[in-house]
Design a protein around this motif. Structure first.
Motif, short mmCIF file in Angstrom:
data_model
loop_
_atom_site.label_atom_id
_atom_site.label_comp_id
_atom_site.label_asym_id
_atom_site.label_seq_id
_atom_site.Cartn_x
_atom_site.Cartn_y
_atom_site.Cartn_z
N PRO A 1 0.80 -1.22 0.00
CA PRO A 1 0.00 0.00 0.00
C PRO A 1 0.83 1.28 0.00
O PRO A 1 0.35 2.32 -0.43
N LEU A 2 2.05 1.22 0.49
CA LEU A 2 2.88 2.43 0.50
C LEU A 2 3.50 2.69 -0.87
O LEU A 2 3.47 3.79 -1.39
N MET B 1 0.73 -3.79 8.62
CA MET B 1 -0.01 -2.60 8.19
C MET B 1 0.93 -1.84 7.25
O MET B 1 2.13 -2.15 7.21
N PRO B 2 0.43 -0.83 6.51
CA PRO B 2 1.33 -0.16 5.54
C PRO B 2 2.66 0.28 6.15
O PRO B 2 3.71 0.10 5.54
N SER B 3 2.61 0.87 7.35
CA SER B 3 3.88 1.38 7.91
C SER B 3 4.58 0.37 8.79
O SER B 3 5.66 0.66 9.31
N PRO C 1 -0.01 2.27 -4.16
CA PRO C 1 -1.31 2.49 -3.52
C PRO C 1 -2.52 2.21 -4.40
O PRO C 1 -3.62 2.02 -3.90
N ASP C 2 -2.33 2.17 -5.74
CA ASP C 2 -3.50 1.97 -6.61
C ASP C 2 -3.72 0.49 -6.93
O ASP C 2 -4.50 0.17 -7.82
N PHE C 3 -3.05 -0.38 -6.23
CA PHE C 3 -3.22 -1.82 -6.48
C PHE C 3 -3.26 -2.50 -5.10
O PHE C 3 -2.22 -2.77 -4.50
N ASP C 4 -4.47 -2.72 -4.61
CA ASP C 4 -4.57 -3.21 -3.24
C ASP C 4 -4.57 -4.75 -3.18
O ASP C 4 -4.40 -5.42 -4.19
N GLU D 1 -6.90 -6.86 -2.73
CA GLU D 1 -7.95 -7.50 -3.53
C GLU D 1 -7.56 -7.55 -5.01
O GLU D 1 -7.83 -8.54 -5.69
N ASP D 2 -6.92 -6.49 -5.47
CA ASP D 2 -6.47 -6.45 -6.87
C ASP D 2 -5.44 -7.54 -7.11
O ASP D 2 -5.45 -8.20 -8.15
#
Lengths: 234, 220
Positions: A60-61, A103-105, A64-67, A69-70
């Protein structure tokens, strides 16, 4: 007779134009397919049991446009085609279980950090409860498109239309890292690249004749090769 | 004929609203709480938690737009203070030996003996941005940052640390059990994860914990 001759000459030149145009289109269509290349940096026979559970995590960091689910949509189905007994645990379930980690961070990005996180007793207990053996983490996702040629459109009182020819080169480059949650190790990385050329002639209307689906091709290739690897077939 | 009349009326009403320059505001509901307790070794200290009234009531109103110069007049109101305090309460309850909600940064005479320290949360910044299709595929990016203050029972500041989180989402059609803003909830969760994993690594916090006579190996 002269007319007939003239007419016959016109017909043959028309045929030549059609053949030349068809030939040009064929020439364009030849490279218009999508080519896929894969690279794997995985030691042979790393995995031997096909009945494994995996989690697919995006970045996600970095992307970010490919989560998550993607990523699951991208490679799950092709993985299951190759290895139907493979179990894909939803990323959301995994992340809820091991919160505050992943988590992202707080996602570990080095082998040392990964060992510290998975070495945590509570995390190990929860990962064991989920039955997850491998983490597949997206490390690269890039798609570039280069346009060439040109289409000109215009109109007037009598009508309008377009004329021209455009083609575009599309390149997609995806990569995943495979982490072993049991042995606390990085199994390796798998990368896949796809390149294709799309073509769009315009004669009155611009109509795309071929659209290269490079991302789909990369997803399919990555999924197949991951499943082969996680089934001990590679 | 009737349906034509109705649709004309709706059309005129919509046109009137646009011409009149009306704006739309929507109060979002945020619930960042976890369905499971965190995978985190508990810390055997008693803490008091203080939220200022401004923090609890903190909201942020943001216009839905792709570029800075755009104007859509569609606004979303994010109840950040409420959502943050709900998750922080849940996390604090699961990681500390005991948690007490305080009405001030300095515990009252009655409360003083019951807490080893006081935590205060403050929102520093919040961002919620749709990333429009021209840039990449359409998604929403949310960022939040806080300051966490730790005071001793006498009200002296021990440390002040910044924590931050990021969340993203792709808007998808949803018909039931829909979330108003996944991206913001994810950002709040990420920030709290940052708090849990980094705050206790700070030397001042380690020293504070060691003064609480914590047994060897009980630090996170």
């Amino acid at each position: 007779m002269a007319f007939k001759k003239k007419y016959a000459g016109g017909e043959s030149s028309m045929k030549t134009i059609i053949i030349l145009t068809a030939g040009l289109f064929l020439l364009w269509l030849l490279p218009a397919c999508t080519k896929v290349q894969g690279y794997a940096n995985v030691p042979p026979s790393s995995v031997t049991n096909p009945e494994v559970s995996v989690v697919l995590l995006s970045d996600p960091l970095g992307i970010p446009d490919f989560d998550d689910e993607d990523l699951a949509k991208c490679i799950s189905s092709s993985m299951l085609e190759v290895n139907p007994v493979l179990r894909v645990v939803p990323a959301s379930q995994f992340k809820e279980s091991v919160y505050p980690y992943f988590m992202p961070s707080t996602t570990p990005r080095t082998l040392d950090n990964f060992k510290v996180v998975i070495g945590n007793e509570e995390v190990r207990r929860r990962v064991a409860a989920l039955g997850v053996r491998y983490l597949i983490i997206l490390i690269k996702k890039e798609t570039f498109t280069d346009w060439h040629g040109g289409i000109f459109c215009g109109g007037g009182p009598g009508g309008g239309g377009c004329l021209g020819f455009q083609w575009w080169d599309r390149n997609s480059d995806f990569g995943v890292a495979i982490w072993d949650l049991k042995d606390l190790s990085l199994v390796g990385t798998i990368k896949s690249k796809a390149a294709g050329t799309g073509i769009m002639p315009a004669f009155i209307l611009p109509i795309p004749l071929y659209v290269p689906r490079t991302e789909t091709a990369v997803c399919q290739d990555l999924g197949n090769r991951l499943a082969e690897l996680l089934s001990g077939r590679r | 004929m009737l349906s034509l009349r109705i649709s004309r009326r709706v059309l005129f009403a919509a046109l009137f609203l646009i011409v009149a320059g009306c704006s739309v505001e929507r109060n979002l509901k945020l619930d960042a709480r976890l369905s499971l307790s965190p995978a985190f070794q508990p810390i055997p200290v008693r803490v008091g938690v203080f939220y200022s009234p401004e923090f609890l009531a903190a909201t942020k109103k943001i216009e839905l737009k792709c570029r800075p110069n755009e104007r859509t007049d569609i606004f979303f109101i994010f109840p950040l203070g409420q959502a943050s305090s709900e998750l922080f309460d849940q996390i604090a309850a699961s990681i500390f030996a005991s948690v007490r909600r305080l009405s001030g940064r300095v515990p009252s005479a009655d409360e003083k003996g019951t807490v080893d320290g006081v935590l205060e949360l403050r929102i520093v910044a919040f961002e919620w941005k749709p990333q429009c299709p021209q840039e990449k595929s359409y998604h929403i990016l949310s960022r939040i940052s806080y300051t966490v203050n730790l005071f001793d029972p006498d009200g002296r500041l021990i440390t002040s640390a910044g924590i931050s989180g990021v969340g993203s989402e792709k808007p998808k059609p949803c018909f039931s059990g829909c979330k108003d803003s996944y991206a913001t909830e994810r950002a709040i969760r990420d920030a709290m994860a940052d708090f849990m994993l980094r705050f206790f690594e700070r030397p001042e916090v380690k020293e504070w914990l060691s003064k609480r006579n914590m047994p060897e190996g009980s630090l996170p």
